[in-house]
Design a protein around this motif. Structure first.
Motif, PDB file in Angstrom:
ATOM      1  N   VAL A 269      77.252  62.043  20.027  1.00  0.00           N
ATOM      2  CA  VAL A 269      77.212  60.617  20.384  1.00  0.00           C
ATOM      3  C   VAL A 269      76.955  60.325  21.784  1.00  0.00           C
ATOM      4  N   PRO A 270      75.965  59.442  21.976  1.00  0.00           N
ATOM      5  CA  PRO A 270      75.546  59.302  23.381  1.00  0.00           C
ATOM      6  C   PRO A 270      76.551  58.514  24.188  1.00  0.00           C
ATOM      7  N   ASP A 271      76.649  58.525  25.522  1.00  0.00           N
ATOM      8  CA  ASP A 271      77.348  57.953  26.359  1.00  0.00           C
ATOM      9  C   ASP A 271      78.991  57.968  26.045  1.00  0.00           C
ATOM     10  N   ARG A 272      79.206  59.020  25.499  1.00  0.00           N
ATOM     11  CA  ARG A 272      80.628  59.402  25.199  1.00  0.00           C
ATOM     12  C   ARG A 272      81.077  60.746  25.835  1.00  0.00           C
ATOM     13  N   GLY A 273      82.154  60.836  26.408  1.00  0.00           N
ATOM     14  CA  GLY A 273      82.609  62.179  26.813  1.00  0.00           C
ATOM     15  C   GLY A 273      83.862  62.618  25.915  1.00  0.00           C
ATOM     16  N   HIS A 274      85.011  63.134  26.521  1.00  0.00           N
ATOM     17  CA  HIS A 274      85.981  63.688  25.513  1.00  0.00           C
ATOM     18  C   HIS A 274      87.063  62.660  25.453  1.00  0.00           C
ATOM     19  N   ALA A 275      87.262  62.012  24.303  1.00  0.00           N
ATOM     20  CA  ALA A 275      86.365  62.250  23.166  1.00  0.00           C
ATOM     21  C   ALA A 275      86.007  61.001  22.305  1.00  0.00           C
ATOM     22  N   PRO A 276      85.030  61.143  21.395  1.00  0.00           N
ATOM     23  CA  PRO A 276      84.387  59.638  20.872  1.00  0.00           C
ATOM     24  C   PRO A 276      85.489  59.075  20.119  1.00  0.00           C
ATOM     25  N   MET A 277      85.697  57.763  20.278  1.00  0.00           N
ATOM     26  CA  MET A 277      86.714  57.084  19.577  1.00  0.00           C
ATOM     27  C   MET A 277      86.680  56.758  18.000  1.00  0.00           C
ATOM     28  N   LEU A 278      85.517  57.327  17.614  1.00  0.00           N
ATOM     29  CA  LEU A 278      84.921  57.189  15.886  1.00  0.00           C
ATOM     30  C   LEU A 278      85.069  55.824  15.529  1.00  0.00           C
ATOM     31  N   ASP A 279      84.583  55.052  16.632  1.00  0.00           N
ATOM     32  CA  ASP A 279      84.178  53.719  16.342  1.00  0.00           C
ATOM     33  C   ASP A 279      82.721  53.444  16.355  1.00  0.00           C
ATOM     34  N   GLU A 280      81.953  54.364  16.748  1.00  0.00           N
ATOM     35  CA  GLU A 280      80.485  54.465  17.178  1.00  0.00           C
ATOM     36  C   GLU A 280      79.959  54.429  15.888  1.00  0.00           C
ATOM     37  N   PRO A 281      78.857  53.537  16.049  1.00  0.00           N
ATOM     38  CA  PRO A 281      78.146  53.767  14.596  1.00  0.00           C
ATOM     39  C   PRO A 281      77.488  54.911  14.305  1.00  0.00           C
ATOM     40  N   LEU A 282      76.944  55.780  15.330  1.00  0.00           N
ATOM     41  CA  LEU A 282      76.455  57.416  14.886  1.00  0.00           C
ATOM     42  C   LEU A 282      77.755  58.027  14.371  1.00  0.00           C
ATOM     43  N   SER A 283      78.923  58.046  14.731  1.00  0.00           N
ATOM     44  CA  SER A 283      80.380  58.585  14.506  1.00  0.00           C
ATOM     45  C   SER A 283      80.675  58.298  13.006  1.00  0.00           C
ATOM     46  N   VAL A 284      80.549  57.063  12.862  1.00  0.00           N
ATOM     47  CA  VAL A 284      80.847  56.283  11.480  1.00  0.00           C
ATOM     48  C   VAL A 284      79.982  56.806  10.345  1.00  0.00           C
ATOM     49  N   ALA A 285      78.661  56.703  10.644  1.00  0.00           N
ATOM     50  CA  ALA A 285      77.656  57.200   9.668  1.00  0.00           C
ATOM     51  C   ALA A 285      77.725  58.830   9.230  1.00  0.00           C
ATOM     52  N   ALA A 286      78.099  59.525  10.427  1.00  0.00           N
ATOM     53  CA  ALA A 286      78.187  60.888  10.356  1.00  0.00           C
ATOM     54  C   ALA A 286      79.343  61.540   9.372  1.00  0.00           C
ATOM     55  N   ILE A 287      80.521  60.713   9.746  1.00  0.00           N
ATOM     56  CA  ILE A 287      81.757  60.962   8.858  1.00  0.00           C
ATOM     57  C   ILE A 287      81.531  60.463   7.411  1.00  0.00           C
ATOM     58  N   GLU A 288      81.100  59.283   7.282  1.00  0.00           N
ATOM     59  CA  GLU A 288      80.819  58.825   5.809  1.00  0.00           C
ATOM     60  C   GLU A 288      79.820  59.698   5.207  1.00  0.00           C
ATOM     61  N   ASP A 289      78.624  60.305   5.986  1.00  0.00           N
ATOM     62  CA  ASP A 289      77.903  61.119   5.216  1.00  0.00           C
ATOM     63  C   ASP A 289      78.423  62.381   4.551  1.00  0.00           C
ATOM     64  N   LEU A 290      79.245  62.958   5.483  1.00  0.00           N
ATOM     65  CA  LEU A 290      79.953  63.995   4.940  1.00  0.00           C
ATOM     66  C   LEU A 290      80.993  63.825   3.922  1.00  0.00           C
ATOM     67  N   PHE A 291      81.931  62.787   3.940  1.00  0.00           N
ATOM     68  CA  PHE A 291      82.763  62.451   3.040  1.00  0.00           C
ATOM     69  C   PHE A 291      82.139  62.083   1.680  1.00  0.00           C
ATOM     70  N   TYR A 292      81.172  61.219   1.673  1.00  0.00           N
ATOM     71  CA  TYR A 292      80.487  60.767   0.271  1.00  0.00           C
ATOM     72  C   TYR A 292      79.705  62.014  -0.132  1.00  0.00           C
ATOM     73  N   THR A 293      79.429  63.017   0.702  1.00  0.00           N
ATOM     74  CA  THR A 293      78.586  64.171   0.203  1.00  0.00           C
ATOM     75  C   THR A 293      79.527  64.988  -0.636  1.00  0.00           C
ATOM     76  N   VAL A 294      80.921  65.376  -0.130  1.00  0.00           N
ATOM     77  CA  VAL A 294      81.677  66.080  -0.581  1.00  0.00           C
ATOM     78  C   VAL A 294      82.414  65.258  -1.923  1.00  0.00           C
ATOM     79  N   ASP A 295      82.613  64.030  -1.559  1.00  0.00           N
ATOM     80  CA  ASP A 295      83.551  63.235  -2.463  1.00  0.00           C
ATOM     81  C   ASP A 295      82.947  61.981  -2.808  1.00  0.00           C
ATOM     82  N   PRO A 296      81.904  62.022  -3.589  1.00  0.00           N
ATOM     83  CA  PRO A 296      81.129  60.695  -3.769  1.00  0.00           C
ATOM     84  C   PRO A 296      81.927  59.853  -4.688  1.00  0.00           C
ATOM     85  N   PRO A 297      81.804  58.485  -4.335  1.00  0.00           N
ATOM     86  CA  PRO A 297      82.411  57.389  -5.093  1.00  0.00           C
ATOM     87  C   PRO A 297      81.890  57.208  -6.421  1.00  0.00           C
TER      88      PRO A 297
END
Length: 297
Positions: A269-297
């Motif tokens: 996540v650009p321009d983030r140190g420790h730790a990302p707040m998980l409201d960044e678009p990149l963080s959200v997209a990565a989390i959703e990608d993992l969750f929907y891959t494992v547990d698709p709607p």
């Protein structure tokens, strides 16, 4: 009936439960849609933080699935422990399994920030059948000494605060290197999550005694070697969210993690140190990608 709170237009219920040693502990329960059959998400925060850290991502994810965001003992609305020796990951892990049993959650997705990620590794080794996927937010099996030293320099050593302006200034002073582009409004929101107001004066929403586990020795702060734990959970779908300027999770640690778990997903996540707040678009997209891959709607 449980009280109802609200984050970003999304309601959550207050969950109270008792630890094995008699503390009254707290969690937020974002119920999600009644019709949802998706796996729930357990969110576990870092050393000095609380459930407010996940306010945005919990509200977002709860549009499709249930989300549980916790206050570990000594943080937020949970009781403080009279014995600081209990402020250790194994104790927190016991508390989490007590909560999961109370809520009858047999299988879930997990997001762990910093200390919460260490807990996720411990828990996934103890009861792997419960974990469908794990997000490690700026944490791995090896901690960079630079970040550890920084944490030791501020935990339990903050100056007295007399106003919200003071609280914001101190929060910014400690964390500005991790969030160099934050606006004044973002600093205020960040600070509101770290403090509670008592008689009109902001107070940190954690027990200062949690610092004792950190400052005594590094080996007391976390288990001495987490690589075997990570190796044991290599088959679990995982995502590492790393702040691109993190001082706690080094790039070479992430690379070693990828060697051990080739399917591991990584988001820097650009321009983030420790730790990302998980409201960044990149963080959200990565989390959703993992969750929907494992547990698709």
């Amino acid at each position: 009936m449980p009280e109802i709170g609200n984050d970003f237009g999304v309601s959550y219920k207050d969950v109270w439960y008792d630890s094995a040693d008699g503390l009254r502990l707290y969690a937020r329960d974002y119920p999600g849609p009644e019709s949802s059959t998706l796996l729930p998400v357990l969110c576990m925060h870092g050393l000095t933080r609380n459930s407010a850290d996940f306010a945005w991502i919990a509200a977002h994810l709860s549009k499709t699935r249930r989300v549980i965001s916790v206050d570990q003992r000594g943080r937020g609305l949970s009781d403080y422990d009279s014995d600081p020796a209990n402020y250790m990951p194994p104790t927190y892990v016991d508390d989490m399994f007590t909560l999961l049993d109370k809520l009858a959650l047999s299988r879930m997705l997990v997001i762990g920030t910093s200390m919460g990620g260490l807990m996720a590794m411990l828990m996934a080794n103890m009861q792997p059948e419960r974990f469908a996927a794990v997000v490690l937010n700026d944490i791995g099996p090896e901690l960079d000494p630079v970040g550890l030293d920084r944490i030791k320099n501020y935990v339990g050593k903050r100056r007295q605060i007399d106003s919200w302006d003071d609280a914001v200034a101190q929060t910014r002073e400690i964390n500005e290197s991790a969030f160099p582009l934050y606006t004044d409004d973002e600093w205020l929101r960040f600070t509101r999550g770290l403090y509670k107001e008592v008689d009109g004066v902001p107070q940190l929403a954690h027990d200062a005694a949690i610092a004792q586990a950190v400052v005594q020795t590094e080996s007391n702060a976390v288990p001495p070697d987490l690589w075997p734990l990570f190796t044991n959970m290599a088959s679990i779908p995982m995502l590492v969210v790393r702040g691109a300027i993190s001082d706690l999770l080094a790039l070479d640690c992430v690379e070693k993690m990828q060697e051990i778990a080739p399917e591991l997903k990584v988001a820097h996540v650009p321009d983030r140190g420790h730790a990302p707040m998980l409201d960044e678009p990149l963080s959200v997209a990565a989390i959703e990608d993992l969750f929907y891959t494992v547990d698709p709607p």
